[in-house]
Design a protein around this motif. Structure first.
Motif, PDB file in Angstrom:
ATOM      1  N   GLN A  64      37.230 -57.509  49.868  1.00  0.00           N
ATOM      2  CA  GLN A  64      38.142 -56.908  50.834  1.00  0.00           C
ATOM      3  C   GLN A  64      37.516 -56.520  52.166  1.00  0.00           C
ATOM      4  N   PHE A  65      36.192 -56.575  52.306  1.00  0.00           N
ATOM      5  CA  PHE A  65      35.544 -56.100  53.521  1.00  0.00           C
ATOM      6  C   PHE A  65      34.916 -57.232  54.328  1.00  0.00           C
ATOM      7  N   SER A  66      34.880 -57.037  55.655  1.00  0.00           N
ATOM      8  CA  SER A  66      34.177 -57.978  56.525  1.00  0.00           C
ATOM      9  C   SER A  66      32.674 -57.797  56.316  1.00  0.00           C
ATOM     10  N   GLU A  67      31.877 -58.745  56.787  1.00  0.00           N
ATOM     11  CA  GLU A  67      30.415 -58.645  56.659  1.00  0.00           C
ATOM     12  C   GLU A  67      29.890 -57.387  57.337  1.00  0.00           C
ATOM     13  N   ALA A  68      30.439 -57.067  58.507  1.00  0.00           N
ATOM     14  CA  ALA A  68      30.003 -55.867  59.234  1.00  0.00           C
ATOM     15  C   ALA A  68      30.322 -54.599  58.441  1.00  0.00           C
ATOM     16  N   THR A  69      31.487 -54.556  57.841  1.00  0.00           N
ATOM     17  CA  THR A  69      31.876 -53.393  57.040  1.00  0.00           C
ATOM     18  C   THR A  69      31.006 -53.276  55.801  1.00  0.00           C
ATOM     19  N   VAL A  70      30.725 -54.391  55.141  1.00  0.00           N
ATOM     20  CA  VAL A  70      29.844 -54.394  53.960  1.00  0.00           C
ATOM     21  C   VAL A  70      28.488 -53.812  54.327  1.00  0.00           C
ATOM     22  N   LYS A  71      27.932 -54.246  55.451  1.00  0.00           N
ATOM     23  CA  LYS A  71      26.621 -53.763  55.899  1.00  0.00           C
ATOM     24  C   LYS A  71      26.661 -52.247  56.145  1.00  0.00           C
ATOM     25  N   THR A  72      27.678 -51.793  56.863  1.00  0.00           N
ATOM     26  CA  THR A  72      27.806 -50.361  57.175  1.00  0.00           C
ATOM     27  C   THR A  72      28.032 -49.537  55.910  1.00  0.00           C
ATOM     28  N   LEU A  73      28.923 -50.000  55.051  1.00  0.00           N
ATOM     29  CA  LEU A  73      29.221 -49.280  53.820  1.00  0.00           C
ATOM     30  C   LEU A  73      27.987 -49.204  52.921  1.00  0.00           C
ATOM     31  N   LYS A  74      27.248 -50.289  52.826  1.00  0.00           N
ATOM     32  CA  LYS A  74      26.018 -50.303  52.018  1.00  0.00           C
ATOM     33  C   LYS A  74      25.022 -49.271  52.551  1.00  0.00           C
ATOM     34  N   GLU A  75      24.859 -49.227  53.857  1.00  0.00           N
ATOM     35  CA  GLU A  75      23.943 -48.252  54.462  1.00  0.00           C
ATOM     36  C   GLU A  75      24.404 -46.820  54.177  1.00  0.00           C
ATOM     37  N   LEU A  76      25.701 -46.574  54.278  1.00  0.00           N
ATOM     38  CA  LEU A  76      26.239 -45.234  54.038  1.00  0.00           C
ATOM     39  C   LEU A  76      26.059 -44.812  52.577  1.00  0.00           C
ATOM     40  N   VAL A  77      26.332 -45.723  51.648  1.00  0.00           N
ATOM     41  CA  VAL A  77      26.160 -45.408  50.226  1.00  0.00           C
ATOM     42  C   VAL A  77      24.692 -45.118  49.935  1.00  0.00           C
ATOM     43  N   GLU A  78      23.802 -45.983  50.416  1.00  0.00           N
ATOM     44  CA  GLU A  78      22.367 -45.815  50.156  1.00  0.00           C
ATOM     45  C   GLU A  78      21.817 -44.520  50.752  1.00  0.00           C
ATOM     46  N   LYS A  79      22.403 -44.039  51.850  1.00  0.00           N
ATOM     47  CA  LYS A  79      21.967 -42.785  52.475  1.00  0.00           C
ATOM     48  C   LYS A  79      22.442 -41.555  51.707  1.00  0.00           C
ATOM     49  N   GLY A  80      23.310 -41.753  50.710  1.00  0.00           N
ATOM     50  CA  GLY A  80      23.818 -40.621  49.959  1.00  0.00           C
ATOM     51  C   GLY A  80      24.955 -39.904  50.673  1.00  0.00           C
ATOM     52  N   THR A  81      25.741 -40.645  51.423  1.00  0.00           N
ATOM     53  CA  THR A  81      26.848 -40.078  52.195  1.00  0.00           C
ATOM     54  C   THR A  81      27.988 -39.596  51.306  1.00  0.00           C
ATOM     55  N   PHE A  82      28.188 -40.274  50.167  1.00  0.00           N
ATOM     56  CA  PHE A  82      29.386 -40.026  49.372  1.00  0.00           C
ATOM     57  C   PHE A  82      29.108 -39.203  48.121  1.00  0.00           C
ATOM     58  N   GLY A  83      29.795 -38.069  48.036  1.00  0.00           N
ATOM     59  CA  GLY A  83      29.821 -37.270  46.815  1.00  0.00           C
ATOM     60  C   GLY A  83      31.031 -37.721  46.035  1.00  0.00           C
ATOM     61  N   VAL A  84      30.792 -38.433  44.974  1.00  0.00           N
ATOM     62  CA  VAL A  84      31.873 -39.143  44.299  1.00  0.00           C
ATOM     63  C   VAL A  84      32.656 -38.279  43.318  1.00  0.00           C
ATOM     64  N   GLY A  85      31.994 -37.380  42.603  1.00  0.00           N
ATOM     65  CA  GLY A  85      32.763 -36.626  41.620  1.00  0.00           C
ATOM     66  C   GLY A  85      31.943 -35.582  40.887  1.00  0.00           C
ATOM     67  N   LEU A  86      32.584 -35.007  39.886  1.00  0.00           N
ATOM     68  CA  LEU A  86      32.015 -33.944  39.076  1.00  0.00           C
ATOM     69  C   LEU A  86      32.054 -34.364  37.615  1.00  0.00           C
ATOM     70  N   PHE A  87      30.897 -34.323  36.973  1.00  0.00           N
ATOM     71  CA  PHE A  87      30.811 -34.537  35.537  1.00  0.00           C
ATOM     72  C   PHE A  87      30.467 -33.203  34.899  1.00  0.00           C
ATOM     73  N   THR A  88      30.966 -32.981  33.693  1.00  0.00           N
ATOM     74  CA  THR A  88      30.647 -31.751  32.983  1.00  0.00           C
ATOM     75  C   THR A  88      29.877 -32.076  31.712  1.00  0.00           C
ATOM     76  N   CYS A  89      29.204 -31.069  31.192  1.00  0.00           N
ATOM     77  CA  CYS A  89      28.439 -31.227  29.959  1.00  0.00           C
ATOM     78  C   CYS A  89      28.458 -29.901  29.208  1.00  0.00           C
ATOM     79  N   HIS A  90      28.043 -29.944  27.945  1.00  0.00           N
ATOM     80  CA  HIS A  90      28.041 -28.746  27.108  1.00  0.00           C
ATOM     81  C   HIS A  90      26.812 -27.872  27.356  1.00  0.00           C
ATOM     82  N   ASP A  91      25.672 -28.494  27.640  1.00  0.00           N
ATOM     83  CA  ASP A  91      24.417 -27.765  27.849  1.00  0.00           C
ATOM     84  C   ASP A  91      23.710 -28.382  29.048  1.00  0.00           C
ATOM     85  N   ILE A  92      23.905 -27.794  30.220  1.00  0.00           N
ATOM     86  CA  ILE A  92      23.395 -28.395  31.445  1.00  0.00           C
ATOM     87  C   ILE A  92      21.870 -28.475  31.478  1.00  0.00           C
TER      88      ILE A  92
END
Length: 135
Positions: A64-92
């Motif tokens: 779904q993405f252009s080459e330019a968007t793929v490059k930018t998105l890859k750089e953003l993901v690798e930089k740790g830009t996105f906090g995706v979610g919360l996981f829980t556990c019984h004993d952290i």
């Protein structure tokens, strides 16, 4: 009316590496691993106690993405830009030690917060997640 969410997509920089990370390091179960056109795969995983919720390991390069968007998105993901979610556990503290021993990178060790105890870790692509033992 919307009744629930069943799938969420996480952009990964390398689907094979992400498969290894989510299954072997986090201990998630594979729900689907289906070949798709062009050599791609539809891979979904879930935490062992939540089989009704599928996490799609979606390559950034999926069509779904252009080459330019793929490059930018890859750089953003690798930089740790996105906090995706919360996981829980019984004993952290035990989970933190287990995941650390498996090579999971934590950017915040477990710390007591007003809502529980939380740690922050990154996946193999750079996406970060909160890991919490909620009060």
């Amino acid at each position: 009316m919307i009744t629930k969410m069943t799938h969420v997509s996480i952009f990964v920089t390398n689907q094979e590496r992400a498969y290894d990370f989510y299954t072997n390091k986090l201990g998630f179960k594979v729900l689907q691993d289906v070949p798709m056109p062009g050599g791609d795969r539809w891979i979904t995983v879930c935490p062992p106690e939540q089989p009704g919720f599928e996490i799609i390991l979606s390559p950034i390069t999926r069509g779904q993405f252009s080459e330019a968007t793929v490059k930018t998105l890859k750089e953003l993901v690798e930089k740790g830009t996105f906090g995706v979610g919360l996981f829980t556990c019984h004993d952290i503290f035990a989970t933190y030690e287990e995941l650390k021993a498996k090579g999971v990178e934590f950017t915040k060790p477990p710390k007591k917060e007003f809502y529980g105890t939380e740690a922050i870790f990154k996946d193999d692509s750079g996406n970060w997640f909160s890991l919490a033992q909620l009060v």
